[in-house]
Write a protein that holds these residues in place. Structure first.
Motif, PDB file in Angstrom:
ATOM      1  N   TYR A  28     -10.926  32.648  92.959  1.00 11.03           N
ATOM      2  CA  TYR A  28     -10.491  31.276  93.218  1.00 11.03           C
ATOM      3  C   TYR A  28      -9.269  31.262  94.127  1.00 11.03           C
ATOM      4  CZ  TYR A  28      -9.425  26.393  92.042  1.00 11.03           C
ATOM      5  OH  TYR A  28      -9.192  25.045  92.088  1.00 11.03           O
ATOM      6  N   ARG A 126     -12.247  16.225  86.162  1.00 11.93           N
ATOM      7  CA  ARG A 126     -13.584  16.827  86.182  1.00 11.93           C
ATOM      8  C   ARG A 126     -14.504  16.116  85.191  1.00 11.93           C
ATOM      9  NH1 ARG A 126     -16.590  19.412  89.550  1.00 11.93           N
ATOM     10  NH2 ARG A 126     -15.004  21.019  89.968  1.00 11.93           N
ATOM     11  N   TYR A 220      -6.977  26.306  88.203  1.00  9.95           N
ATOM     12  CA  TYR A 220      -8.285  26.948  88.009  1.00  9.95           C
ATOM     13  C   TYR A 220      -8.931  26.501  86.697  1.00  9.95           C
ATOM     14  CZ  TYR A 220     -11.565  30.593  86.618  1.00  9.95           C
ATOM     15  OH  TYR A 220     -12.678  31.254  86.164  1.00  9.95           O
ATOM     16  N   HIS A 224     -12.278  23.972  86.679  1.00 11.25           N
ATOM     17  CA  HIS A 224     -13.547  24.493  86.145  1.00 11.25           C
ATOM     18  C   HIS A 224     -13.743  24.132  84.675  1.00 11.25           C
ATOM     19  CE1 HIS A 224     -12.973  27.059  89.748  1.00 11.25           C
ATOM     20  NE2 HIS A 224     -14.293  27.003  89.804  1.00 11.25           N
TER      21      HIS A 224
END
Length: 261
Positions: A28, A126, A220, A224
Motif C-alpha cells: 500500500y 468505506r 491503510y 480497507h
C-alpha cells in the motif's frame, strides 16, 4: 494445564497475520508514494489534517511530557545523591528525554489518538460507500484522502516530539526544584552541556518515520475496512495495535543504526 500445542498454534497464527498485514501495508505504501507525485496535490486538505493532528494531540502530549519529566527526575535523583552526582541530573534527564522518551512516548500517544481517528474516519467512509462514490466519479480517493493524512502525520509528529521534549525538560526543572533550588538558566546550562548533535539529530529523523508509520497504518486499516458497521471499530483498534508494534520495531532498528554511527 497449559496446552503447549494450542499456544504454539495461536502464536504462529497471530505472528503470521501480523507479518502478512505488514506486507500488505508495504504494498500500500508503494501506491501512496506514487500518488504523492500525482497532481493535483490537495494542499488545503494537507493543512487541515496538520491542524487536526496538532489540535487533537497537543493537550495529551503536554500533560504526558510534563509528567514524564517530573517522574524521571524524581526517580533518578536518589541514586545520584548517593554518589554525589546531583549536578549530572539535568543532563541525564535531558539526554533520556531527547533520545528516547520524547519521540517514543509522543509517537505512541499519537498512534492512539491519530491512528485510531484515521482508521475510524476512513473506515466509516468505506462503510457508507463514500470512497466507492469517489472511485466511480473518477476522483482518486488515495490522492485526496490518504496522501494528505500520511504527509500531515509525517510532518506533525516531529514537531510534536520537539514540543514534548521541551515540556519534559521543563517538567524536569520543576522536579528538581521540589528538593533543590535551581534557576531555569542554570538548569538549562547543565542540561544542554551534556547534549550534543548526535543526541538530537537521530531522534528527529526517526520521529519522521514514526509519523509515516502512524499515518500509513491508520489510512491503510480504514481504507480497507470491511462493509459492516462493526468494521469501523475493528479498523480503529487494529490501526492502534499495528502501528504501536511497528513503532517499537522502527525504534529498535533506529537505535541499532545510531549505535553504529
Amino acid at each position: 494445564m497449559l496446552n503447549l500445542s494450542a499456544l504454539t498454534t495461536w502464536v504462529i497464527d497471530k505472528s503470521s497475520r501480523f507479518f502478512i498485514d505488514i506486507a500488505h501495508a508495504m504494498a500500500y505504501l508503494k501506491t501512496v508514494l506514487k500518488n504523492v507525485i500525482t497532481k493535483p496535490f490537495e494542499f488545503q486538505e494537507f493543512l487541515k489534517q496538520c491542524y487536526q493532528i496538532g489540535n487533537k494531540s497537543i493537550g495529551l502530549v503536554s500533560i504526558t511530557g510534563l509528567i514524564v519529566g517530573l517522574v524521571l527526575t524524581i526517580q533518578s535523583r536518589p541514586p545520584l545523591v548517593d554518589f554525589g552526582a546531583v549536578a549530572m541530573l539535568p543532563g541525564m534527564v535531558a539526554i533520556s528525554i531527547i533520545r528516547e522518551m520524547g519521540p517514543v512516548i509522543t509517537a505512541l500517544i499519537c498512534a492512539g489518538k491519530i491512528g485510531s481517528s484515521m482508521g475510524a474516519e476512513l473506515g466509516s467512509m468505506r462503510v457508507s460507500k463514500q470512497i466507492d462514490a469517489m472511485e466511480v466519479s473518477n476522483t482518486n480517493p488515495i490522492n485526496f484522502l490518504v496522501v494528505p493524512r500520511v504527509l500531515a502525520a509525517t510532518t506533525m509528529i516531529p514537531l510534536l516530539t520537539l514540543y514534548a521534549d521541551a515540556i519534559g525538560i521543563f517538567g524536569s526543572w520543576l522536579g528538581i526544584n521540589i528538593k533543590d533550588n535551581i534557576t531555569i538558566a542554570l538548569f538549562l546550562n547543565q542540561a544542554f552541556t551534556q547534549v550534543d548533535f548526535m543526541d538530537i539529530f537521530p531522534a528527529v529523523i526517526k520521529s519522521f518515520f514514526f509519523g509515516a508509520v502512524i499515518g500509513l497504518v491508520g489510512c491503510y486499516k480504514g481504507y480497507h475496512a470491511g462493509r459492516g458497521t462493526e468494521s469501523v471499530g475493528v479498523a480503529a483498534n487494529s490501526a492502534v495495535v499495528t502501528s504501536s508494534l511497528l513503532l517499537i520495531i522502527v525504534d529498535l532498528i533506529a537505535v541499532q543504526i545510531t549505535d553504529l554511527l
